[in-house]
Design a protein around this motif. Structure first.
Motif, short mmCIF file in Angstrom:
data_model
loop_
_atom_site.label_atom_id
_atom_site.label_comp_id
_atom_site.label_asym_id
_atom_site.label_seq_id
_atom_site.Cartn_x
_atom_site.Cartn_y
_atom_site.Cartn_z
N ASP A 31 0.84 -1.18 0.00
CA ASP A 31 0.00 0.00 0.00
C ASP A 31 0.88 1.24 0.00
OD1 ASP A 31 0.90 0.35 2.62
OD2 ASP A 31 -0.97 -0.29 3.55
N HIS A 32 0.29 2.39 0.30
CA HIS A 32 1.03 3.66 0.17
C HIS A 32 2.26 3.72 1.06
CE1 HIS A 32 -1.02 4.50 3.96
NE2 HIS A 32 -0.19 5.52 4.12
N SER A 33 2.27 2.93 2.15
CA SER A 33 3.38 3.00 3.10
C SER A 33 4.69 2.49 2.52
CB SER A 33 3.02 2.22 4.37
OG SER A 33 2.88 0.84 4.10
N TYR A 34 4.62 1.78 1.40
CA TYR A 34 5.85 1.26 0.78
C TYR A 34 6.84 2.37 0.46
CZ TYR A 34 8.88 -1.50 -2.24
OH TYR A 34 9.98 -2.13 -2.80
N TRP A 35 6.32 3.57 0.19
CA TRP A 35 7.18 4.69 -0.21
C TRP A 35 7.72 5.48 0.99
CZ3 TRP A 35 8.27 5.14 -5.34
CH2 TRP A 35 7.41 4.50 -6.24
N SER A 36 7.43 5.04 2.20
CA SER A 36 7.74 5.85 3.38
C SER A 36 9.22 6.23 3.49
CB SER A 36 7.30 5.12 4.65
OG SER A 36 5.90 4.95 4.68
N VAL A 37 10.11 5.31 3.11
CA VAL A 37 11.54 5.60 3.26
C VAL A 37 12.02 6.70 2.32
CG1 VAL A 37 12.20 3.34 4.16
CG2 VAL A 37 12.09 3.69 1.69
N LEU A 38 11.24 6.97 1.26
CA LEU A 38 11.63 8.02 0.31
C LEU A 38 11.01 9.37 0.63
CD1 LEU A 38 11.50 6.22 -3.18
CD2 LEU A 38 13.51 6.83 -1.82
N MET A 39 10.02 9.38 1.50
CA MET A 39 9.30 10.63 1.77
C MET A 39 10.20 11.77 2.24
SD MET A 39 6.18 10.27 0.84
CE MET A 39 5.15 11.43 1.75
N LEU A 51 -1.56 6.73 -2.65
CA LEU A 51 -2.87 6.11 -2.50
C LEU A 51 -2.71 4.62 -2.27
CD1 LEU A 51 -4.71 5.48 -5.88
CD2 LEU A 51 -2.29 6.09 -5.80
N ASP A 52 -3.74 4.01 -1.73
CA ASP A 52 -3.85 2.55 -1.66
C ASP A 52 -4.68 2.10 -2.85
OD1 ASP A 52 -2.45 2.66 0.70
OD2 ASP A 52 -4.18 2.26 1.99
N ASN A 53 -4.08 1.31 -3.74
CA ASN A 53 -4.85 0.77 -4.86
C ASN A 53 -6.04 -0.04 -4.35
OD1 ASN A 53 -2.98 1.69 -6.90
ND2 ASN A 53 -1.63 0.00 -6.31
N ARG A 54 -7.07 -0.14 -5.17
CA ARG A 54 -8.21 -0.98 -4.76
C ARG A 54 -7.69 -2.36 -4.37
NH1 ARG A 54 -12.87 -1.79 -8.34
NH2 ARG A 54 -12.70 0.44 -8.80
N GLY A 55 -8.22 -2.86 -3.26
CA GLY A 55 -7.79 -4.16 -2.78
C GLY A 55 -6.61 -4.13 -1.83
N MET A 56 -6.04 -2.94 -1.61
CA MET A 56 -4.87 -2.84 -0.74
C MET A 56 -5.09 -1.82 0.38
SD MET A 56 -2.30 -4.84 -1.45
CE MET A 56 -2.86 -6.26 -2.38
N GLY A 57 -4.37 -2.02 1.50
CA GLY A 57 -4.38 -1.05 2.58
C GLY A 57 -5.77 -0.74 3.08
N ARG A 58 -6.07 0.56 3.09
CA ARG A 58 -7.35 1.02 3.63
C ARG A 58 -8.37 1.34 2.54
NH1 ARG A 58 -4.36 4.62 8.21
NH2 ARG A 58 -2.54 3.85 7.07
N SER A 59 -8.08 1.02 1.30
CA SER A 59 -9.07 1.15 0.23
C SER A 59 -9.98 -0.09 0.20
CB SER A 59 -8.38 1.32 -1.13
OG SER A 59 -7.76 2.58 -1.23
N TYR A 175 1.02 -6.34 10.39
CA TYR A 175 0.53 -5.10 9.80
C TYR A 175 -1.00 -5.07 9.84
CZ TYR A 175 0.15 -1.19 6.49
OH TYR A 175 -0.13 0.02 5.89
N PRO A 176 -1.60 -4.01 10.39
CA PRO A 176 -3.06 -4.03 10.58
C PRO A 176 -3.87 -3.92 9.29
CG PRO A 176 -2.14 -1.92 11.27
CD PRO A 176 -0.98 -2.82 10.99
N PHE A 177 -3.22 -3.55 8.18
CA PHE A 177 -3.96 -3.37 6.93
C PHE A 177 -3.46 -4.32 5.84
CE2 PHE A 177 -3.72 0.77 9.12
CZ PHE A 177 -5.05 0.90 9.46
N SER A 178 -3.12 -5.54 6.25
CA SER A 178 -2.66 -6.54 5.28
C SER A 178 -3.76 -6.86 4.27
CB SER A 178 -2.26 -7.83 6.01
OG SER A 178 -1.12 -7.61 6.81
#
Length: 265
Positions: A31-39, A51-59, A175-178
């Motif tokens: 989900d969107h958290s994958y990019w956290s190290v680059l932020m 964003l979280d693509n449909r089917g992932m994270g909190r979408s 991870y709570p949003f697996s």
């Protein structure tokens, strides 16, 4: 952290930073958290949209077939909702497939394209791996699943860091949003159903293709095919890392992306 209802689903997104908008699209299982190290590299210079693509994270995760084009449509609808006319886009792996479709279907929205560890179409080995990855969660638990897939994601050097892989497995397991089992399956089939090979010449925006030299999942030749097919695309092969080089070498990847974007001004 907001959600918006678009195309019949709730789509989760996050915006941080100021400047020109840069949209980051994650890949399979992420989900969107994958990019956290680059932020930290991006937010001083750009308005970062994740964003979280449909089917992932909190979408939303409907138990219906997904397609790469459908996820591109979701992303375009989010940009319209946010009132963003044009955006730089970076996509990793499946996210790069989504980014390609965005550039093909909505060229007026795309200022530039960065494709990381991505592909136009998988070969037989890649397709076999993704097919199995889509089905395995029906058979085994998440801990074992991570042990199966992570050797394809990270390099030998990364595996040699004490406890690093165990830490990643523990993070994924708790991870709570697996993703749900059906979402993993539908995403795998979306990846397998996408082929931009004969349309790459229609991508006309400035494009950077980034690949990790030790990537064994989407090897360098996949990126070479993308760069050869997209007019004027720049190819950069990074020594430090495999498919997950965003995690392994964030400073190098972040610098390559920022240097490319800076040259567009």
């Amino acid at each position: 952290m907001p959600k918006v209802q678009l195309n019949g689903i709730d789509l989760f997104y996050e915006i941080k930073g100021t400047g020109e908008p840069l949209l980051l699209i994650s890949g399979f299982l992420c989900d969107h958290s994958y990019w956290s190290v680059l932020m930290p590299y991006f937010t001083p210079h750009y308005q970062i949209i994740r964003l979280d693509n449909r089917g992932m994270g909190r979408s939303s995760a409907p138990d219906t077939p997904y397609s790469i084009q459908e996820m591109a449509d979701d992303t375009a609808a989010l940009l319209d909702y946010l009132g963003i006319d044009q955006v730089h886009i970076a996509g990793h792996s499946m996210g790069g497939q989504i980014a390609q479709e965005l550039a093909l279907i909505y060229p007026q929205k795309i200022k530039s394209l960065i494709l990381l560890s991505s592909l136009a179409k998988g070969d037989e080995r890649f397709n076999s791996i993704i097919e199995i990855w889509g089905e395995l969660p029906q058979k085994i638990d998440m801990r074992l699943y991570q042990r199966v897939i992570l050797p394809w994601i990270f390099s030998e050097n990364f595996y040699s860091i004490a406890d690093m892989i165990e830490q990643l497995i523990e993070w994924a397991v708790h991870y709570p949003f697996s993703p749900q089992i059906h979402s993993i399956y539908h995403h795998s089939r979306a990846i397998l159903g996408c082929d931009t090979t004969n349309r790459l010449q229609n991508i006309l925006c400035p494009t950077l293709v980034l690949s990790g030299k030790q990537d064994i999942l989407t090897p360098v030749q996949f990126s070479e095919q993308l760069a050869a097919g997209i007019l004027g695309a720049k190819l950069s092969v990074i020594n430090g890392g495999g498919h997950g080089f965003i995690i392994e070498s964030p400073k190098i990847v972040g610098r390559a992306m920022l240097d490319f974007l800076a040259q567009l001004h």
